[in-house]
Design a protein around this motif. Structure first.
Motif, PDB file in Angstrom:
ATOM      1  N   PHE A   9      -5.051  -1.287   7.789  1.00 51.65           N
ATOM      2  CA  PHE A   9      -6.440  -0.850   7.816  1.00 51.65           C
ATOM      3  C   PHE A   9      -6.976  -0.833   6.395  1.00 51.65           C
ATOM      4  CE2 PHE A   9      -4.451   0.820  11.556  1.00 51.65           C
ATOM      5  CZ  PHE A   9      -5.403   0.658  12.544  1.00 51.65           C
ATOM      6  N   ILE A  10      -8.264  -1.080   6.260  1.00 49.43           N
ATOM      7  CA  ILE A  10      -8.938  -1.001   4.968  1.00 49.43           C
ATOM      8  C   ILE A  10      -9.872   0.199   5.033  1.00 49.43           C
ATOM      9  CG2 ILE A  10     -10.536  -2.132   3.365  1.00 49.43           C
ATOM     10  CD1 ILE A  10      -7.758  -3.490   3.578  1.00 49.43           C
ATOM     11  N   GLU A  11      -9.764   1.066   4.028  1.00 49.18           N
ATOM     12  CA  GLU A  11     -10.667   2.211   3.938  1.00 49.18           C
ATOM     13  C   GLU A  11     -11.634   1.957   2.801  1.00 49.18           C
ATOM     14  OE1 GLU A  11     -10.104   6.667   2.609  1.00 49.18           O
ATOM     15  OE2 GLU A  11      -9.333   6.349   4.644  1.00 49.18           O
ATOM     16  N   LYS A  12     -12.924   1.909   3.142  1.00 50.96           N
ATOM     17  CA  LYS A  12     -13.973   1.673   2.162  1.00 50.96           C
ATOM     18  C   LYS A  12     -14.228   2.957   1.364  1.00 50.96           C
ATOM     19  CE  LYS A  12     -15.653  -1.869   2.192  1.00 50.96           C
ATOM     20  NZ  LYS A  12     -15.165  -3.036   1.447  1.00 50.96           N
ATOM     21  N   SER A  13     -14.987   2.866   0.287  1.00 52.26           N
ATOM     22  CA  SER A  13     -15.230   4.020  -0.583  1.00 52.26           C
ATOM     23  C   SER A  13     -15.995   5.131   0.127  1.00 52.26           C
ATOM     24  CB  SER A  13     -15.976   3.590  -1.845  1.00 52.26           C
ATOM     25  OG  SER A  13     -17.229   3.038  -1.491  1.00 52.26           O
ATOM     26  N   ASP A  14     -16.733   4.795   1.209  1.00 54.80           N
ATOM     27  CA  ASP A  14     -17.457   5.829   1.948  1.00 54.80           C
ATOM     28  C   ASP A  14     -16.619   6.443   3.062  1.00 54.80           C
ATOM     29  OD1 ASP A  14     -17.420   3.865   3.919  1.00 54.80           O
ATOM     30  OD2 ASP A  14     -19.591   3.815   4.199  1.00 54.80           O
ATOM     31  N   GLY A  15     -15.334   6.054   3.143  1.00 58.81           N
ATOM     32  CA  GLY A  15     -14.448   6.622   4.151  1.00 58.81           C
ATOM     33  C   GLY A  15     -14.371   5.826   5.440  1.00 58.81           C
ATOM     34  N   THR A  16     -15.190   4.807   5.580  1.00 55.41           N
ATOM     35  CA  THR A  16     -15.148   3.973   6.776  1.00 55.41           C
ATOM     36  C   THR A  16     -13.820   3.239   6.828  1.00 55.41           C
ATOM     37  OG1 THR A  16     -17.530   3.648   6.649  1.00 55.41           O
ATOM     38  CG2 THR A  16     -16.307   2.106   8.026  1.00 55.41           C
ATOM     39  N   ARG A  17     -13.197   3.250   7.994  1.00 52.19           N
ATOM     40  CA  ARG A  17     -11.908   2.567   8.164  1.00 52.19           C
ATOM     41  C   ARG A  17     -12.128   1.325   9.010  1.00 52.19           C
ATOM     42  NH1 ARG A  17      -6.115   5.386   9.248  1.00 52.19           N
ATOM     43  NH2 ARG A  17      -6.740   6.437   7.347  1.00 52.19           N
ATOM     44  N   LEU A  18     -11.713   0.176   8.477  1.00 51.21           N
ATOM     45  CA  LEU A  18     -11.880  -1.114   9.148  1.00 51.21           C
ATOM     46  C   LEU A  18     -10.522  -1.656   9.562  1.00 51.21           C
ATOM     47  CD1 LEU A  18     -14.351  -2.697   6.569  1.00 51.21           C
ATOM     48  CD2 LEU A  18     -14.932  -1.440   8.650  1.00 51.21           C
ATOM     49  N   GLY A  19     -10.495  -2.435  10.621  1.00 48.23           N
ATOM     50  CA  GLY A  19      -9.254  -3.038  11.070  1.00 48.23           C
ATOM     51  C   GLY A  19      -8.943  -2.594  12.481  1.00 48.23           C
ATOM     52  N   PRO A  20      -7.767  -2.841  12.942  1.00 49.29           N
ATOM     53  CA  PRO A  20      -6.617  -3.308  12.168  1.00 49.29           C
ATOM     54  C   PRO A  20      -6.674  -4.811  11.879  1.00 49.29           C
ATOM     55  CG  PRO A  20      -5.973  -3.069  14.455  1.00 49.29           C
ATOM     56  CD  PRO A  20      -7.404  -2.595  14.348  1.00 49.29           C
ATOM     57  N   TYR A  21      -6.074  -5.161  10.750  1.00 46.28           N
ATOM     58  CA  TYR A  21      -5.892  -6.544  10.357  1.00 46.28           C
ATOM     59  C   TYR A  21      -4.400  -6.829  10.346  1.00 46.28           C
ATOM     60  CZ  TYR A  21     -10.641  -5.951   8.520  1.00 46.28           C
ATOM     61  OH  TYR A  21     -11.980  -5.691   8.376  1.00 46.28           O
ATOM     62  N   LYS A  22      -4.035  -8.119  10.373  1.00 45.26           N
ATOM     63  CA  LYS A  22      -2.630  -8.501  10.217  1.00 45.26           C
ATOM     64  C   LYS A  22      -2.289  -8.413   8.737  1.00 45.26           C
ATOM     65  CE  LYS A  22      -2.725 -11.801  14.034  1.00 45.26           C
ATOM     66  NZ  LYS A  22      -2.660 -13.215  14.369  1.00 45.26           N
ATOM     67  N   GLY A  23      -1.337  -7.543   8.405  1.00 44.83           N
ATOM     68  CA  GLY A  23      -0.985  -7.346   7.009  1.00 44.83           C
ATOM     69  C   GLY A  23       0.496  -7.533   6.766  1.00 44.83           C
ATOM     70  N   THR A  24       0.816  -8.033   5.594  1.00 42.28           N
ATOM     71  CA  THR A  24       2.200  -8.141   5.137  1.00 42.28           C
ATOM     72  C   THR A  24       2.306  -7.364   3.842  1.00 42.28           C
ATOM     73  OG1 THR A  24       2.407 -10.319   6.149  1.00 42.28           O
ATOM     74  CG2 THR A  24       4.044  -9.728   4.499  1.00 42.28           C
ATOM     75  N   PHE A  25       3.200  -6.379   3.816  1.00 40.48           N
ATOM     76  CA  PHE A  25       3.373  -5.502   2.660  1.00 40.48           C
ATOM     77  C   PHE A  25       4.636  -5.910   1.926  1.00 40.48           C
ATOM     78  CE2 PHE A  25       0.523  -3.393   5.431  1.00 40.48           C
ATOM     79  CZ  PHE A  25      -0.253  -2.549   4.654  1.00 40.48           C
ATOM     80  N   ALA A  26       4.491  -6.249   0.646  1.00 47.42           N
ATOM     81  CA  ALA A  26       5.631  -6.674  -0.166  1.00 47.42           C
ATOM     82  C   ALA A  26       5.489  -6.057  -1.557  1.00 47.42           C
ATOM     83  CB  ALA A  26       5.691  -8.199  -0.247  1.00 47.42           C
ATOM     84  N   GLY A  27       5.945  -4.818  -1.685  1.00 44.99           N
ATOM     85  CA  GLY A  27       5.856  -4.144  -2.974  1.00 44.99           C
ATOM     86  C   GLY A  27       4.421  -3.935  -3.397  1.00 44.99           C
ATOM     87  N   SER A  28       4.049  -4.469  -4.550  1.00 51.75           N
ATOM     88  CA  SER A  28       2.695  -4.274  -5.065  1.00 51.75           C
ATOM     89  C   SER A  28       1.718  -5.354  -4.599  1.00 51.75           C
ATOM     90  CB  SER A  28       2.717  -4.225  -6.596  1.00 51.75           C
ATOM     91  OG  SER A  28       3.187  -5.460  -7.100  1.00 51.75           O
ATOM     92  N   THR A  29       2.155  -6.189  -3.661  1.00 56.26           N
ATOM     93  CA  THR A  29       1.284  -7.217  -3.091  1.00 56.26           C
ATOM     94  C   THR A  29       1.166  -7.000  -1.583  1.00 56.26           C
ATOM     95  OG1 THR A  29       1.935  -8.825  -4.764  1.00 56.26           O
ATOM     96  CG2 THR A  29       0.930  -9.703  -2.763  1.00 56.26           C
ATOM     97  N   VAL A  30      -0.055  -7.089  -1.094  1.00 53.46           N
ATOM     98  CA  VAL A  30      -0.309  -7.022   0.343  1.00 53.46           C
ATOM     99  C   VAL A  30      -1.136  -8.248   0.693  1.00 53.46           C
ATOM    100  CG1 VAL A  30      -1.389  -5.733   2.226  1.00 53.46           C
ATOM    101  CG2 VAL A  30      -0.285  -4.489   0.345  1.00 53.46           C
ATOM    102  N   ILE A  31      -0.721  -8.936   1.759  1.00 53.62           N
ATOM    103  CA  ILE A  31      -1.469 -10.098   2.238  1.00 53.62           C
ATOM    104  C   ILE A  31      -2.164  -9.704   3.534  1.00 53.62           C
ATOM    105  CG2 ILE A  31      -1.319 -12.471   3.106  1.00 53.62           C
ATOM    106  CD1 ILE A  31       1.170 -12.793   1.293  1.00 53.62           C
ATOM    107  N   ILE A  32      -3.469  -9.909   3.577  1.00 53.63           N
ATOM    108  CA  ILE A  32      -4.258  -9.665   4.784  1.00 53.63           C
ATOM    109  C   ILE A  32      -4.648 -11.028   5.334  1.00 53.63           C
ATOM    110  CG2 ILE A  32      -6.362  -8.661   5.749  1.00 53.63           C
ATOM    111  CD1 ILE A  32      -4.338  -6.543   4.830  1.00 53.63           C
ATOM    112  N   ASP A  33      -4.099 -11.327   6.504  1.00 50.33           N
ATOM    113  CA  ASP A  33      -4.259 -12.646   7.113  1.00 50.33           C
ATOM    114  C   ASP A  33      -5.500 -12.671   8.007  1.00 50.33           C
ATOM    115  OD1 ASP A  33      -3.732 -15.249   7.794  1.00 50.33           O
ATOM    116  OD2 ASP A  33      -2.103 -14.785   9.179  1.00 50.33           O
ATOM    117  N   ASP A  34      -6.652 -12.473   7.389  1.00 48.12           N
ATOM    118  CA  ASP A  34      -7.921 -12.508   8.117  1.00 48.12           C
ATOM    119  C   ASP A  34      -9.019 -12.875   7.129  1.00 48.12           C
ATOM    120  OD1 ASP A  34     -10.341 -12.040   9.444  1.00 48.12           O
ATOM    121  OD2 ASP A  34      -9.516 -10.351  10.564  1.00 48.12           O
ATOM    122  N   PRO A  35      -9.558 -14.092   7.225  1.00 48.06           N
ATOM    123  CA  PRO A  35     -10.566 -14.511   6.251  1.00 48.06           C
ATOM    124  C   PRO A  35     -11.883 -13.747   6.391  1.00 48.06           C
ATOM    125  CG  PRO A  35     -10.352 -16.149   7.978  1.00 48.06           C
ATOM    126  CD  PRO A  35      -9.255 -15.141   8.200  1.00 48.06           C
TER     127      PRO A  35
END
Length: 162
Positions: A9-35
């Motif tokens: 999920f992506i949380e915007k600065s106003d607190g809005t939560r978007l998603g879910p998106y397909k994400g891959t978490f690898a340490g300090s890198t996250v890939i969001i597979d949604d253009p």
């Protein structure tokens, strides 16, 4: 190759939560597979861990790649940091939304209180309702704005509209 995707999920600065998106978490890198994801530097990326806590990372930089990478199509690569965990959001989170003025009150939401209340009053005044209904609606709004809990949240601004 890292390929395990999980809900992100992506949380915007106003607190809005978007998603879910397909994400891959690898340490300090996250890939969001949604253009079409709406992601900016400074947003937060969130995932739920097996222990049901949420891992929240601050997005330091966000870069879109229109080319494929392995099994990923066009995607975002996020450089993240400042990981923190908190209990997963409860399904009982309450939000108050006022359509047209986009007032949101609830966990992690920013209250843009004054301009949204002014907008609401303007919408009431400009409506096609008769004066009695307009005054009744503004009276209820005034009563709402005088509630001690709301005053404790919004401060003296709450009582400054009427």
């Amino acid at each position: 190759m890292i390929s395990k995707q999980e809900p992100a999920f992506i949380e915007k600065s106003d607190g809005t939560r978007l998603g879910p998106y397909k994400g891959t978490f690898a340490g300090s890198t996250v890939i969001i597979d949604d253009p079409n994801a709406d992601i900016d530097d400074g947003d937060k990326v969130i995932r739920t861990l097996p222990n049901q806590k949420e891992e929240i990372k601050l997005i330091k930089s966000c870069e879109f790649f229109n080319n494929s990478l392995g099994t990923y199509g066009p995607h975002y690569q996020l450089q993240v940091g400042s990981a923190k965990m908190q209990p997963a959001s409860s399904a009982t989170t309450q939000h108050i939304n006022v359509s047209g003025g986009t007032v949101q009150i609830g966990n992690h939401n920013r209250i843009e209180f004054k301009q949204n209340i002014e907008s609401l009053i303007s919408i009431i005044n400009d409506s096609v309702a008769n004066e009695e209904d307009k005054n009744a609606a503004k009276g209820l709004l005034k009563k709402f704005l005088e509630h001690p809990l709301l005053v404790s949240i919004a401060g003296t601004t709450a009582g400054s509209f009427f």
